[in-house]
Design an enzyme around this catalytic site. Structure first.
Site, PDB file in Angstrom:
ATOM      1  N   GLU A  19       0.878  -1.179   0.000  1.00 59.72           N
ATOM      2  CA  GLU A  19       0.000   0.000   0.000  1.00 59.72           C
ATOM      3  C   GLU A  19       0.906   1.216   0.000  1.00 59.72           C
ATOM      4  O   GLU A  19       1.006   1.947   0.991  1.00 59.72           O
ATOM      5  CB  GLU A  19      -0.966   0.011   1.194  1.00 59.72           C
ATOM      6  CG  GLU A  19      -2.063   1.062   0.982  1.00 59.72           C
ATOM      7  CD  GLU A  19      -2.953   1.297   2.191  1.00 59.72           C
ATOM      8  OE1 GLU A  19      -3.439   0.314   2.778  1.00 59.72           O
ATOM      9  OE2 GLU A  19      -3.145   2.481   2.528  1.00 59.72           O
ATOM     10  N   HIS A  35       2.238   4.589  -1.992  1.00 61.66           N
ATOM     11  CA  HIS A  35       1.581   5.488  -2.938  1.00 61.66           C
ATOM     12  C   HIS A  35       2.546   6.402  -3.684  1.00 61.66           C
ATOM     13  O   HIS A  35       3.627   6.715  -3.202  1.00 61.66           O
ATOM     14  CB  HIS A  35       0.550   6.329  -2.200  1.00 61.66           C
ATOM     15  CG  HIS A  35      -0.445   5.480  -1.459  1.00 61.66           C
ATOM     16  ND1 HIS A  35      -1.224   4.533  -2.097  1.00 61.66           N
ATOM     17  CD2 HIS A  35      -0.762   5.400  -0.146  1.00 61.66           C
ATOM     18  CE1 HIS A  35      -2.005   3.939  -1.191  1.00 61.66           C
ATOM     19  NE2 HIS A  35      -1.729   4.437  -0.006  1.00 61.66           N
ATOM     20  N   PHE A  68      -7.270  19.212   5.823  1.00 63.37           N
ATOM     21  CA  PHE A  68      -7.273  19.036   7.275  1.00 63.37           C
ATOM     22  C   PHE A  68      -5.947  18.480   7.784  1.00 63.37           C
ATOM     23  O   PHE A  68      -5.787  18.191   8.953  1.00 63.37           O
ATOM     24  CB  PHE A  68      -8.432  18.133   7.722  1.00 63.37           C
ATOM     25  CG  PHE A  68      -8.616  16.894   6.875  1.00 63.37           C
ATOM     26  CD1 PHE A  68      -9.568  16.868   5.872  1.00 63.37           C
ATOM     27  CD2 PHE A  68      -7.834  15.776   7.096  1.00 63.37           C
ATOM     28  CE1 PHE A  68      -9.734  15.727   5.092  1.00 63.37           C
ATOM     29  CE2 PHE A  68      -8.001  14.637   6.316  1.00 63.37           C
ATOM     30  CZ  PHE A  68      -8.948  14.616   5.307  1.00 63.37           C
ATOM     31  N   HIS A 104      -8.871   0.612  -1.446  1.00 65.19           N
ATOM     32  CA  HIS A 104      -8.215   1.618  -0.601  1.00 65.19           C
ATOM     33  C   HIS A 104      -9.224   2.687  -0.192  1.00 65.19           C
ATOM     34  O   HIS A 104     -10.143   2.990  -0.943  1.00 65.19           O
ATOM     35  CB  HIS A 104      -7.057   2.244  -1.384  1.00 65.19           C
ATOM     36  CG  HIS A 104      -6.237   3.196  -0.570  1.00 65.19           C
ATOM     37  ND1 HIS A 104      -6.590   4.513  -0.403  1.00 65.19           N
ATOM     38  CD2 HIS A 104      -5.102   3.000   0.141  1.00 65.19           C
ATOM     39  CE1 HIS A 104      -5.686   5.089   0.383  1.00 65.19           C
ATOM     40  NE2 HIS A 104      -4.782   4.204   0.720  1.00 65.19           N
ATOM     41  N   ASP A 161       1.998   1.844   3.924  1.00 66.81           N
ATOM     42  CA  ASP A 161       1.189   3.031   3.630  1.00 66.81           C
ATOM     43  C   ASP A 161       2.090   4.255   3.491  1.00 66.81           C
ATOM     44  O   ASP A 161       1.757   5.355   3.912  1.00 66.81           O
ATOM     45  CB  ASP A 161       0.082   3.284   4.670  1.00 66.81           C
ATOM     46  CG  ASP A 161      -1.111   4.055   4.083  1.00 66.81           C
ATOM     47  OD1 ASP A 161      -1.019   4.529   2.930  1.00 66.81           O
ATOM     48  OD2 ASP A 161      -2.125   4.189   4.787  1.00 66.81           O
TER      49      ASP A 161
END
Ligand code: ZN
Length: 330
Positions: A8, A10, A24, A165, A288
């Site tokens: 995972e 990116h 945010f 995802h 991640d």
């Protein structure tokens, strides 16, 4: 542990800053994330330092799924997959692989692009960022809906997994987060959104029609190992027509059609619960990156109190088998 595979992980192209919705997120943190999303050499240095042999790259959320114009989605998916192949993977072909981005705004085009990416670019599957926008920002298409069927037929034909995802909830479904916008993303909203999407897949009968399809969930299954047993128990008391066309109990599909990754969760108690629910054959190491740090998750994974046999399977050999990857002896 050497030779770990992480999936995972990116990227983003400067031509398509896909992460624009993160208003945010703390500024300093996000500037560092965005810089890392766009380059690969520092990524491979981080991998070397942490015993990660292969990273499987994916376009960061919301990605193609967030586009409201179908033709733009079709064009950009192709451009992003070419970018991943020609600008990123090519720099470290032994260390990097990629998931395809697919334009589900047109499911047949998504099937075609997946096939092109797998056959021509050597990609190992698709990563899908939740629902796809259709026409406007408040209209969603979920992956269990009938029009998506041609895409799933192609997934089964190509025998590649699909990583589901997170992305943030639809703008018109964010009332519960008002005053707490920091919860919309990875802190909370991501997990609620993605777990519910996965439950839709489970209940829809998708895996009865396509029993060989494998869906990958991050964040230790978005809490489903903990929550799905109760869902299964309580659905026994709901009218049958209110929970989909599935033929088997929900936990059957979690055990047979899903892989769960450790992305973003370095919590031994949660990993052990996941192991007891789904077993070590269905769990895969992931980070991640660059939202999470390889330097944080790798030392935890390498030393957490599970058996060395399970660590080897979760860290490396399950993914080698699932993706048909071969590494030189790690
Ligand atoms: Zn992620």
């Amino acid at each position: 542990m050497l030779g770990k595979i992480a999936l995972e992980e990116h990227y983003e192209s400067p031509d398509f800053p896909a992460t624009g919705s993160h208003d945010f997120t703390a500024k300093d943190y996000f500037a560092d994330v965005q810089r890392r999303l766009r380059e690969v050499d520092q990524r491979v240095e981080d991998m070397d330092r942490n015993g990660i042999g292969i990273d499987i790259l994916s376009l960061t959320q919301p990605g193609i799924e967030g586009l409201t114009d179908t033709q733009q989605a079709v064009d950009l998916a192709r451009r992003m997959n070419d970018h991943a192949a020609e600008q990123l993977v090519v720099r470290h072909p032994e260390r990097l692989r990629a998931f395809a981005a697919v334009p589900l705004q047109d499911p047949q085009q998504a099937a075609n692009e997946l096939e092109r990416a797998v056959r021509d670019l050597g990609f190992v599957g698709a990563l899908i960022n939740g629902y796809s926008n259709i026409g406007d920002e408040n209209t969603a298409q979920y992956l269990d809906e009938p029009q998506v069927e041609p895409f799933w037929a192609k997934v089964e034909e190509l025998n590649v997994p699909v990583y589901l995802h997170p992305r943030i909830p639809l703008p018109n479904q964010q009332r519960i987060y008002q005053g707490y916008e920091g919860l919309l993303g990875s802190a909370w909203g991501f997990g609620v959104e993605t777990a519910t999407h996965a439950v839709r897949l489970i209940l829809s009968g998708l895996f009865d029609r396509h029993p060989n399809v494998n869906v990958i969930l991050g964040h230790l299954g978005e809490a489903l190992p903990f929550t799905l047993p109760r869902l299964e128990h309580r659905l026994r008391h709901q009218r049958r027509e209110t929970h989909g066309a599935h033929e088997k109990p929900p936990m059957h599909y979690l055990l047979n059609n899903f892989y769960l990754t450790t992305s973003g969760v370095f919590r031994t108690q949660a990993l052990i619960n996941t192991l007891t629910e789904v077993g070590s054959n269905r769990i895969l190491f992931s980070v991640d990156y660059p939202y999470e740090s390889m330097d944080e998750i790798s030392p935890w994974f390498d030393t957490c109190p599970i058996s060395d046999n399970d660590r080897e399977k979760i860290g490396r050999t399950n993914s080698e088998r699932l993706f048909g990857l071969n590494q030189a002896a790690a």
